[in-house]
Motif scaffolding. Structure first.
Motif, PDB file in Angstrom:
ATOM      1  N   PHE A 104      -8.528   9.890   0.634  1.00  0.00           N
ATOM      2  CA  PHE A 104      -7.324  10.295   1.354  1.00  0.00           C
ATOM      3  C   PHE A 104      -6.051  10.005   0.556  1.00  0.00           C
ATOM      4  CE2 PHE A 104     -10.576   9.241   4.495  1.00  0.00           C
ATOM      5  CZ  PHE A 104     -10.636  10.434   5.215  1.00  0.00           C
ATOM      6  N   GLY A 105      -6.221   9.525  -0.686  1.00  0.00           N
ATOM      7  CA  GLY A 105      -5.077   9.218  -1.515  1.00  0.00           C
ATOM      8  C   GLY A 105      -4.441   7.877  -1.208  1.00  0.00           C
ATOM      9  N   ASP A 106      -5.094   7.039  -0.408  1.00  0.00           N
ATOM     10  CA  ASP A 106      -4.519   5.757  -0.005  1.00  0.00           C
ATOM     11  C   ASP A 106      -5.022   4.611  -0.882  1.00  0.00           C
ATOM     12  OD1 ASP A 106      -3.240   7.031   2.082  1.00  0.00           O
ATOM     13  OD2 ASP A 106      -4.804   6.528   3.548  1.00  0.00           O
ATOM     14  N   PHE A 107      -4.182   3.601  -1.071  1.00  0.00           N
ATOM     15  CA  PHE A 107      -4.612   2.345  -1.677  1.00  0.00           C
ATOM     16  C   PHE A 107      -3.913   1.198  -0.956  1.00  0.00           C
ATOM     17  CE2 PHE A 107      -0.590   2.704  -3.921  1.00  0.00           C
ATOM     18  CZ  PHE A 107      -0.167   1.389  -4.030  1.00  0.00           C
ATOM     19  N   LYS A 108      -4.554   0.049  -0.997  1.00  0.00           N
ATOM     20  CA  LYS A 108      -3.993  -1.167  -0.402  1.00  0.00           C
ATOM     21  C   LYS A 108      -4.395  -2.353  -1.268  1.00  0.00           C
ATOM     22  CE  LYS A 108      -4.454  -1.930   4.067  1.00  0.00           C
ATOM     23  NZ  LYS A 108      -5.143  -2.294   5.347  1.00  0.00           N
ATOM     24  N   CYS A 109      -3.422  -3.152  -1.698  1.00  0.00           N
ATOM     25  CA  CYS A 109      -3.673  -4.410  -2.403  1.00  0.00           C
ATOM     26  C   CYS A 109      -3.258  -5.539  -1.478  1.00  0.00           C
ATOM     27  CB  CYS A 109      -2.890  -4.472  -3.711  1.00  0.00           C
ATOM     28  SG  CYS A 109      -3.440  -3.276  -4.945  1.00  0.00           S
ATOM     29  N   GLY A 166       0.815  -1.206   0.000  1.00  0.00           N
ATOM     30  CA  GLY A 166       0.000   0.000   0.000  1.00  0.00           C
ATOM     31  C   GLY A 166       0.847   1.253   0.000  1.00  0.00           C
ATOM     32  N   ALA A 167       0.210   2.376  -0.256  1.00  0.00           N
ATOM     33  CA  ALA A 167       0.902   3.664  -0.262  1.00  0.00           C
ATOM     34  C   ALA A 167      -0.119   4.785  -0.163  1.00  0.00           C
ATOM     35  CB  ALA A 167       1.736   3.826  -1.540  1.00  0.00           C
ATOM     36  N   SER A 168       0.378   5.965   0.130  1.00  0.00           N
ATOM     37  CA  SER A 168      -0.409   7.193   0.046  1.00  0.00           C
ATOM     38  C   SER A 168       0.085   7.952  -1.177  1.00  0.00           C
ATOM     39  CB  SER A 168      -0.226   8.043   1.306  1.00  0.00           C
ATOM     40  OG  SER A 168      -0.636   7.331   2.458  1.00  0.00           O
ATOM     41  N   VAL A 169      -0.841   8.471  -1.967  1.00  0.00           N
ATOM     42  CA  VAL A 169      -0.494   9.118  -3.226  1.00  0.00           C
ATOM     43  C   VAL A 169      -0.822  10.604  -3.145  1.00  0.00           C
ATOM     44  CG1 VAL A 169      -0.897   9.160  -5.715  1.00  0.00           C
ATOM     45  CG2 VAL A 169      -0.894   6.975  -4.479  1.00  0.00           C
ATOM     46  N   ALA A 170       0.142  11.439  -3.569  1.00  0.00           N
ATOM     47  CA  ALA A 170      -0.037  12.882  -3.513  1.00  0.00           C
ATOM     48  C   ALA A 170       0.490  13.520  -4.791  1.00  0.00           C
ATOM     49  CB  ALA A 170       0.690  13.456  -2.300  1.00  0.00           C
ATOM     50  N   ALA A 171       0.211  14.811  -4.957  1.00  0.00           N
ATOM     51  CA  ALA A 171       0.711  15.568  -6.102  1.00  0.00           C
ATOM     52  C   ALA A 171       0.817  17.035  -5.714  1.00  0.00           C
ATOM     53  CB  ALA A 171      -0.214  15.398  -7.312  1.00  0.00           C
ATOM     54  N   GLU A 172       1.722  17.734  -6.382  1.00  0.00           N
ATOM     55  CA  GLU A 172       1.837  19.175  -6.184  1.00  0.00           C
ATOM     56  C   GLU A 172       0.731  19.865  -6.987  1.00  0.00           C
ATOM     57  OE1 GLU A 172       3.856  20.932  -4.321  1.00  0.00           O
ATOM     58  OE2 GLU A 172       5.237  19.365  -3.605  1.00  0.00           O
ATOM     59  N   ILE A 173      -0.204  20.506  -6.283  1.00  0.00           N
ATOM     60  CA  ILE A 173      -1.331  21.177  -6.921  1.00  0.00           C
ATOM     61  C   ILE A 173      -1.335  22.634  -6.489  1.00  0.00           C
ATOM     62  CG2 ILE A 173      -3.833  21.184  -7.240  1.00  0.00           C
ATOM     63  CD1 ILE A 173      -3.835  18.217  -6.497  1.00  0.00           C
ATOM     64  N   GLU A 174      -1.034  23.515  -7.432  1.00  0.00           N
ATOM     65  CA  GLU A 174      -0.957  24.957  -7.162  1.00  0.00           C
ATOM     66  C   GLU A 174      -0.019  25.245  -5.992  1.00  0.00           C
ATOM     67  OE1 GLU A 174      -4.889  26.471  -6.685  1.00  0.00           O
ATOM     68  OE2 GLU A 174      -5.459  26.078  -8.765  1.00  0.00           O
ATOM     69  N   GLY A 175       1.129  24.556  -6.011  1.00  0.00           N
ATOM     70  CA  GLY A 175       2.155  24.807  -5.007  1.00  0.00           C
ATOM     71  C   GLY A 175       1.944  24.123  -3.683  1.00  0.00           C
ATOM     72  N   VAL A 176       0.886  23.320  -3.564  1.00  0.00           N
ATOM     73  CA  VAL A 176       0.589  22.629  -2.305  1.00  0.00           C
ATOM     74  C   VAL A 176       0.522  21.133  -2.567  1.00  0.00           C
ATOM     75  CG1 VAL A 176      -1.051  22.352  -0.412  1.00  0.00           C
ATOM     76  CG2 VAL A 176      -0.696  24.616  -1.438  1.00  0.00           C
ATOM     77  N   LYS A 177       1.177  20.333  -1.688  1.00  0.00           N
ATOM     78  CA  LYS A 177       1.087  18.889  -1.841  1.00  0.00           C
ATOM     79  C   LYS A 177      -0.255  18.404  -1.298  1.00  0.00           C
ATOM     80  CE  LYS A 177       4.643  16.144  -1.500  1.00  0.00           C
ATOM     81  NZ  LYS A 177       5.755  15.294  -0.988  1.00  0.00           N
TER      82      LYS A 177
END
Length: 297
Positions: free
Chosen positions: A234-239, A198-209
């Motif tokens: 929440f940006g999370d996934f688990k396999c 599993g992991a948490s997934v994020a991205a830089e959006i308008e200067g904010v993660k």
């Protein structure tokens, strides 16, 4: 012929121990001739619950596994009993409280550790599926009756119907390699005996993660897709459902607006990659998460 079976849903067990207490309440100090002698007040629980913790903070889960006599169709205790243990036509195994007196060897005959020794009465004892109550017209044993989450279900049906239900619900038994043919089945057993990625997934959006919902994560082994999931709010996934120590896996995460990310691990125990940032560089699992790691599974 219809036979009794117990279905345990590991995902629904909350460790309340109502099943354990119900078995004690029914049998401590109570004699049921032909079924079971009184159980001791202390020690030797006939229904036990074991805990398993997996993952790493903040992606951690705990699962609880109720275990009891499996009422096996090819029960080693019946073979070793020499008449002291019998298998009823309805599938229930009974250790005769008179003929088994002094037979401490029967404790070791069970490969699941489900037979306990009553020191005071010099008897091997185990959970009898509340056969005395079922014979009196009850529709289920007390452990199922008192379970507040529905984690325990008793069903009485013929073997063909049980096999169909096993396939439909993805049921499994403990230690199938023993060939004992248990009549206690488990749902969501992977929560206890497998591991996850599993992991948490994020991205830089308008200067904010920001966390990213709706990203697709694909897990591959040797280039072949073995699982996929979509990140939640929440940006999370688990396999889930991977074998311990099963080798190298890669995960590729994509989102139509925010790009992609990837990571790899040598799967020893459950792996939480931490936060993977879309558009970032690929990375491998930190050393503390590879197969040689300790801690939670």
């Amino acid at each position: 012929m219809k036979k009794w079976n117990l279905i345990v849903d590991v995902a629904l067990c909350e460790n309340c121990h109502n099943c354990t207490l119900a078995a004690k309440d029914e049998h401590v100090g109570n004699d049921f001739p032909g079924y079971a002698a009184p159980a001791p007040a202390r020690g030797g629980d006939w229904i036990r619950i074991t805990r398993k913790v997996r993952g790493a903070a903040p992606m951690v889960d705990a699962a609880y596994l109720p275990t009891m006599c499996n009422h096996c169709d090819d029960a080693p205790c019946v073979k070793a009993g020499g008449g002291a243990v019998r298998k009823r036509d309805d599938g229930i195994v009974i250790i005769d409280p008179e003929r088994s007196r002094g037979r401490r060897d029967l404790v070791d005959a069970c490969p699941y550790g489900a037979i306990v020794w009553n020191e005071e009465r010099e008897l091997p004892q185990t959970w009898i599926f509340d056969a005395h109550l079922l014979d009196a017209g009850w529709k289920e044993p007390r452990c199922a009756q008192v379970c507040p989450t529905g984690a325990l279900r008793a069903v009485k049906q013929d073997d063909d119907a049980m096999r169909a239900q096993t396939r439909a619900e993805g049921l499994a038994v403990l230690r199938p390699e023993l060939g004992t043919k248990p009549r206690v089945y488990y749902r969501n057993l992977q929560r206890f005996d497998k591991c996850f990625v599993g992991a948490s997934v994020a991205a830089e959006i308008e200067g904010v993660k920001e966390c990213v919902a709706g990203a697709v994560a694909v897990v591959r082994k040797d280039g072949v897709e073995v699982a996929r999931a979509t990140t939640d709010a929440f940006g999370d996934f688990k396999c889930d459902g991977f074998e311990h120590g099963s080798g190298t896996y890669t995960v590729e995460i994509t989102h139509p607006r925010h790009g992609s990310a990837s990571a790899a691990c040598v799967l020893g125990v459950s792996v939480y990659f931490g936060t993977l940032t879309l558009g970032g560089v690929s990375r491998s699992t930190p050393a503390e998460l590879v197969a040689t790691s300790g801690g939670a599974a």
